[in-house]
Design an enzyme around this catalytic site. Structure first.
Site, PDB file in Angstrom:
ATOM      1  N   TYR A 188      -3.179  45.168  33.226  1.00  0.00           N
ATOM      2  CA  TYR A 188      -3.309  45.638  31.992  1.00  0.00           C
ATOM      3  C   TYR A 188      -4.112  46.931  31.942  1.00  0.00           C
ATOM      4  O   TYR A 188      -3.818  47.756  31.338  1.00  0.00           O
ATOM      5  CB  TYR A 188      -3.982  44.443  30.984  1.00  0.00           C
ATOM      6  CG  TYR A 188      -4.765  45.015  29.735  1.00  0.00           C
ATOM      7  CD1 TYR A 188      -4.082  45.339  28.694  1.00  0.00           C
ATOM      8  CD2 TYR A 188      -6.046  44.950  29.862  1.00  0.00           C
ATOM      9  CE1 TYR A 188      -4.498  45.699  27.433  1.00  0.00           C
ATOM     10  CE2 TYR A 188      -6.765  45.404  28.513  1.00  0.00           C
ATOM     11  CZ  TYR A 188      -6.037  46.036  27.654  1.00  0.00           C
ATOM     12  OH  TYR A 188      -6.623  46.145  26.146  1.00  0.00           O
ATOM     13  N   THR A 247      -9.518  51.213  25.869  1.00  0.00           N
ATOM     14  CA  THR A 247     -10.371  50.206  26.127  1.00  0.00           C
ATOM     15  C   THR A 247     -11.405  50.657  27.201  1.00  0.00           C
ATOM     16  O   THR A 247     -11.056  51.504  27.860  1.00  0.00           O
ATOM     17  CB  THR A 247      -9.535  48.883  26.728  1.00  0.00           C
ATOM     18  OG1 THR A 247     -10.536  48.129  27.211  1.00  0.00           O
ATOM     19  CG2 THR A 247      -8.438  49.305  27.745  1.00  0.00           C
ATOM     20  N   ASP A 248     -12.473  49.811  27.305  1.00  0.00           N
ATOM     21  CA  ASP A 248     -13.594  50.286  28.318  1.00  0.00           C
ATOM     22  C   ASP A 248     -13.148  49.642  29.460  1.00  0.00           C
ATOM     23  O   ASP A 248     -13.591  50.124  30.609  1.00  0.00           O
ATOM     24  CB  ASP A 248     -14.952  49.713  27.704  1.00  0.00           C
ATOM     25  CG  ASP A 248     -15.013  48.238  27.551  1.00  0.00           C
ATOM     26  OD1 ASP A 248     -13.935  47.493  27.579  1.00  0.00           O
ATOM     27  OD2 ASP A 248     -15.981  47.696  27.478  1.00  0.00           O
TER      28      ASP A 248
HETATM   29  N1  LIG Z   1      -8.770  43.007  21.591  1.00  0.00           N
HETATM   30  C1  LIG Z   1      -9.777  43.661  22.197  1.00  0.00           C
HETATM   31  O1  LIG Z   1     -10.659  43.203  22.555  1.00  0.00           O
HETATM   32  C2  LIG Z   1      -9.494  44.999  22.529  1.00  0.00           C
HETATM   33  C3  LIG Z   1     -10.572  45.734  23.117  1.00  0.00           C
HETATM   34  C4  LIG Z   1     -10.310  47.189  23.247  1.00  0.00           C
HETATM   35  C5  LIG Z   1      -8.941  47.837  22.988  1.00  0.00           C
HETATM   36  N2  LIG Z   1      -7.948  46.937  22.542  1.00  0.00           N
HETATM   37  C6  LIG Z   1      -6.659  47.573  22.584  1.00  0.00           C
HETATM   38  O2  LIG Z   1      -6.477  47.721  21.090  1.00  0.00           O
HETATM   39  C7  LIG Z   1      -5.138  47.582  20.824  1.00  0.00           C
HETATM   40  C8  LIG Z   1      -4.622  46.211  20.097  1.00  0.00           C
HETATM   41  O3  LIG Z   1      -5.221  45.205  20.729  1.00  0.00           O
HETATM   42  P1  LIG Z   1      -5.212  43.732  19.941  1.00  0.00           P
HETATM   43  O4  LIG Z   1      -6.124  42.811  20.667  1.00  0.00           O
HETATM   44  O5  LIG Z   1      -5.006  44.002  18.463  1.00  0.00           O
HETATM   45  O6  LIG Z   1      -3.621  43.386  20.236  1.00  0.00           O
HETATM   46  P2  LIG Z   1      -2.524  42.150  19.983  1.00  0.00           P
HETATM   47  O7  LIG Z   1      -1.677  41.748  21.256  1.00  0.00           O
HETATM   48  O8  LIG Z   1      -3.246  41.327  19.014  1.00  0.00           O
HETATM   49  O9  LIG Z   1      -1.323  43.102  19.162  1.00  0.00           O
HETATM   50  C9  LIG Z   1      -0.633  44.112  19.899  1.00  0.00           C
HETATM   51  C10 LIG Z   1       0.492  44.414  18.852  1.00  0.00           C
HETATM   52  O10 LIG Z   1       1.260  45.352  19.422  1.00  0.00           O
HETATM   53  C11 LIG Z   1       2.588  45.032  19.301  1.00  0.00           C
HETATM   54  N3  LIG Z   1       3.686  45.457  20.214  1.00  0.00           N
HETATM   55  C12 LIG Z   1       3.349  45.160  21.474  1.00  0.00           C
HETATM   56  N4  LIG Z   1       4.621  45.964  22.276  1.00  0.00           N
HETATM   57  C13 LIG Z   1       5.329  46.682  21.470  1.00  0.00           C
HETATM   58  C14 LIG Z   1       6.189  47.768  21.543  1.00  0.00           C
HETATM   59  N5  LIG Z   1       6.944  47.835  22.720  1.00  0.00           N
HETATM   60  N6  LIG Z   1       6.649  48.257  20.333  1.00  0.00           N
HETATM   61  C15 LIG Z   1       5.885  48.048  19.208  1.00  0.00           C
HETATM   62  N7  LIG Z   1       4.968  47.092  19.087  1.00  0.00           N
HETATM   63  C16 LIG Z   1       4.654  46.372  20.219  1.00  0.00           C
HETATM   64  C17 LIG Z   1       2.799  43.409  19.173  1.00  0.00           C
HETATM   65  O11 LIG Z   1       3.851  43.126  18.603  1.00  0.00           O
HETATM   66  C18 LIG Z   1       1.415  43.330  18.486  1.00  0.00           C
HETATM   67  O12 LIG Z   1       1.575  43.200  17.102  1.00  0.00           O
HETATM   68  C19 LIG Z   1      -4.409  47.393  22.299  1.00  0.00           C
HETATM   69  O13 LIG Z   1      -4.018  48.741  22.423  1.00  0.00           O
HETATM   70  C20 LIG Z   1      -5.423  47.116  22.909  1.00  0.00           C
HETATM   71  O14 LIG Z   1      -5.382  47.637  24.402  1.00  0.00           O
HETATM   72  C21 LIG Z   1      -7.976  45.741  22.506  1.00  0.00           C
END
Ligand SMILES: NC(=O)c1ccc[n+]([C@@H]2O[C@H](COP(=O)([O-])OP(=O)(O)OC[C@H]3O[C@@H](n4cnc5c(N)ncnc54)[C@H](O)[C@@H]3O)[C@@H](O)[C@H]2O)c1
Length: 337
Positions: A150, A123-124
């Site tokens: 986070y 992430t940024d």
């Molecule tokens: N949402 C954003 O705007 C954004 C922006 C940049 C980066 N990200 C990154 O993208 C990724 C996905 O984000 P998102 O918004 O879809 O998140 P989300 O919370 O919707 O989904 C996270 C998923 O990870 C699973 N998970 C968590 N802990 C786990 C474990 N110990 N073992 C197996 N599965 C596990 C959860 O069950 C869930 O399905 C993350 O790594 C986040 O840091 C998100």
């Protein structure tokens, strides 16, 4: 090609699984997810019987689970994480175990199984914040300066991913993406929380003065960026992914949502700001642009499309808000272990 997608039951992961299966008809996708409160298999209901898709309920923190999933895998795309900043302030332990330890275990298993690519979704937010009213942007060279539990856990995990590249020659690439929006995002997050609250006739809580600046990217553009970096990115490198240079304050975004939903300022409730609420994110994405990527989805059109999606998927988010979606797994896969 066989992909192991971690966190495929979450928001971006489920959009990515759908995107990849549609784009690459010869590929097989394994979704590895422990199904925390934010993992929801309903997000992938329409492909659950696709012969090129399978689901493994497993925990990144458990080496045996991860090892079992790694068999025959060519590419790992690692989305799984605890992701909600607000929760991280009060439940940092889950962020440390899933995001840091879980990533290290995944790297260890991926190196042992000689995968051809390990792509880490970062992430940024690892770069901290930028001043308001500045034109500065984050670049690959900006020093890490995470300011909450986070982003600290994501930054730490990113260091471990790089360490496995250096010590074990794990063929890594990394994308650092800005805030995403689109279908299937959990209604605890800003945009879906505001849309669903307004659809329920409730107020929307704006932190502080609402002047914090974000750069919103439609989730499909993020999937396209990850796809491109997996195909054309240089091993060992990271790529920043941002939106169409239209930074917008939380208050301005709220006004767009109010307008789309036929509401006015009386639906706004200003609440005490979150501690260390990052002021501004902005990303210089020229490095991935040189690979041939740019955002294709503009904010106004796709925000309206996202509002329509939540309007037409009331059952989905009402089940998420009430917790009923947790029963879906038992219905489809039998009892939880
Ligand atoms: N949402 C954003 O705007 C954004 C922006 C940049 C980066 N990200 C990154 O993208 C990724 C996905 O984000 P998102 O918004 O879809 O998140 P989300 O919370 O919707 O989904 C996270 C998923 O990870 C699973 N998970 C968590 N802990 C786990 C474990 N110990 N073992 C197996 N599965 C596990 C959860 O069950 C869930 O399905 C993350 O790594 C986040 O840091 C998100």
């Amino acid at each position: 090609m066989k992909l192991l997608v971690t966190g495929g039951a979450g928001f971006i992961g489920s959009n990515f699984v759908r995107y990849w299966l549609a784009k690459y008809p010869g590929d097989y996708v394994v979704n590895f997810d422990v199904l925390t409160y934010s993992g929801n298999l309903e997000n992938l209901a329409e492909i659950q019987n696709n012969p090129r898709y399978s689901f493994i309920k497993g925990d990144l923190r458990n080496m045996a689970d991860v090892e079992a999933a790694m068999s025959g895998v060519d590419i790992v795309v690692h989305f799984a994480a605890e992701t909600h900043v607000d929760r991280s302030l009060f439940a940092a332990g889950d962020f440390i175990t899933s995001n840091i330890l879980g990533t290290q275990i995944l790297c260890e298993a991926a190196a042992k199984h000689h995968v051809t690519r390990f792509h880490y979704i970062s992430t940024d937010e690892v770069y901290g914040e930028l001043p308001l009213n500045s034109t500065q942007k984050f670049t690959q060279d900006t020093p890490f300066d995470p300011r909450n539990q986070y982003s600290a856990s994501k930054a730490s995990a990113e260091h471990f991913v790089r360490a496995y590249y250096h010590t074990h020659h794990l063929p890594i690439t990394i994308t650092n993406c800005t805030n995403n929006f689109g279908p299937y995002q959990h209604p605890e997050k800003f945009i879906p929380l505001f849309i669903t609250n307004l659809l329920q006739g409730k107020k929307v809580p704006i932190y502080g003065d609402g002047l914090n600046i974000r750069d919103w990217l439609y989730v499909v553009d993020h999937c396209r960026a990850v796809d491109l970096v997996i195909r054309k990115g240089v091993i060992g490198k990271s790529y920043l992914v941002g939106a169409q240079h239209k930074e917008i304050s939380n208050l301005e975004l709220t006004h767009k949502l109010l307008k789309l939903l036929g509401k006015d300022d009386s639906s706004i409730e200003f609440v005490t700001d979150r501690p260390a609420h990052d002021h501004r994110y902005a990303v210089d994405w020229s490095k991935i642009a040189a690979l041939g990527w740019q955002p294709e989805h503009d904010l106004d059109t796709w925000l309206a499309a996202t509002v329509d999606w939540y309007k037409t998927h009331r059952d989905w988010w009402q089940r998420v808000k009430s917790g009923d979606y947790l029963k879906y797994y038992d219905r489809v896969y039998g009892h939880r272990s």
